[in-house]
Motif scaffolding. Sequence first.
Motif, mmCIF file in Angstrom:
data_model
loop_
_atom_site.group_PDB
_atom_site.id
_atom_site.type_symbol
_atom_site.label_atom_id
_atom_site.label_comp_id
_atom_site.label_asym_id
_atom_site.label_seq_id
_atom_site.Cartn_x
_atom_site.Cartn_y
_atom_site.Cartn_z
ATOM 1 N N GLY A 153 39.315 23.300 69.774
ATOM 2 C CA GLY A 153 38.843 21.996 69.329
ATOM 3 C C GLY A 153 39.980 20.995 69.362
ATOM 4 O O GLY A 153 41.100 21.297 69.781
ATOM 5 N N PRO A 154 39.729 19.779 68.916
ATOM 6 C CA PRO A 154 40.764 18.746 68.917
ATOM 7 C C PRO A 154 41.961 19.087 68.032
ATOM 8 O O PRO A 154 43.062 18.598 68.259
ATOM 9 C CB PRO A 154 40.055 17.495 68.370
ATOM 10 C CG PRO A 154 38.611 17.815 68.283
ATOM 11 C CD PRO A 154 38.443 19.282 68.458
ATOM 12 N N ASP A 155 41.750 19.965 67.044
ATOM 13 C CA ASP A 155 42.848 20.350 66.160
ATOM 14 C C ASP A 155 43.666 21.525 66.690
ATOM 15 O O ASP A 155 44.617 21.965 66.059
ATOM 16 C CB ASP A 155 42.316 20.688 64.775
ATOM 17 C CG ASP A 155 41.285 21.801 64.799
ATOM 18 O OD1 ASP A 155 40.929 22.269 65.906
ATOM 19 O OD2 ASP A 155 40.824 22.203 63.713
ATOM 20 N N GLY A 156 43.294 22.061 67.855
ATOM 21 C CA GLY A 156 44.034 23.170 68.450
ATOM 22 C C GLY A 156 43.515 24.544 68.065
ATOM 23 O O GLY A 156 43.954 25.546 68.615
ATOM 24 N N HIS A 157 42.587 24.625 67.122
ATOM 25 C CA HIS A 157 42.002 25.899 66.721
ATOM 26 C C HIS A 157 40.833 26.237 67.635
ATOM 27 O O HIS A 157 40.056 25.365 68.027
ATOM 28 C CB HIS A 157 41.518 25.856 65.270
ATOM 29 C CG HIS A 157 42.625 25.682 64.280
ATOM 30 N ND1 HIS A 157 43.532 26.673 64.002
ATOM 31 C CD2 HIS A 157 42.980 24.626 63.513
ATOM 32 C CE1 HIS A 157 44.392 26.243 63.102
ATOM 33 N NE2 HIS A 157 44.087 24.993 62.800
ATOM 34 N N ARG A 159 37.340 27.110 68.742
ATOM 35 C CA ARG A 159 36.036 26.834 68.144
ATOM 36 C C ARG A 159 34.904 27.563 68.859
ATOM 37 O O ARG A 159 33.888 27.878 68.255
ATOM 38 C CB ARG A 159 35.750 25.332 68.159
ATOM 39 C CG ARG A 159 36.756 24.511 67.410
ATOM 40 C CD ARG A 159 36.713 24.834 65.949
ATOM 41 N NE ARG A 159 37.713 24.057 65.216
ATOM 42 C CZ ARG A 159 38.142 24.364 64.028
ATOM 43 N NH1 ARG A 159 37.677 25.416 63.404
ATOM 44 N NH2 ARG A 159 39.037 23.624 63.432
#
Length: 174
Positions: A153-157, A159
Amino acid sequence: MGGLWEAGVNSFKTLFYKSTATRKYTFEELSTLLAKIEACLNSRPLAPMSEDPTDLLALTPGHFLVGGPLLVTVEPEIKGASTLIINRWQHLKALHQQFRLRWKEEYLKEPHKRTKWQVPTRNLDVGELVIIKDDNLPSNEWRLGRIDSVFPGPDGHVRVVNIRTARGIVKRTP
């Protein structure tokens, strides 16, 4: 390390008591039910057999007991409440099926317990062996797959992941 085994024993005892507390059993009935439950517990995947991304086999406690995976004949699912069943053999089969469904549900949720995020956790990687929930499998079978691709995802985690199974590619959210 002993806490893991103790948690497994506690899980078994709790589910077994809830399943069998309402009725009395003969020695033969109880030993049959325990043997079926034992096979179910000893078929759970522990770790991948190899690092090969095409290998979908997992090491189980059954490998340590008999040298290979535990095999069981597939029996049709018994519908309805087990208390309404008059035949004692069908009652034992229904109890085993209820235990299996509840235990598999608990076992699959155990690695994914939600805790407060105080420390960062590791993302899923390509090639990892994963268990896929499938209620239509016999008691000693688990649907396994290897992560084929990850979508962060945009946060790097991570998804979303694509999982390669024996039946093809499945897209799931971790």
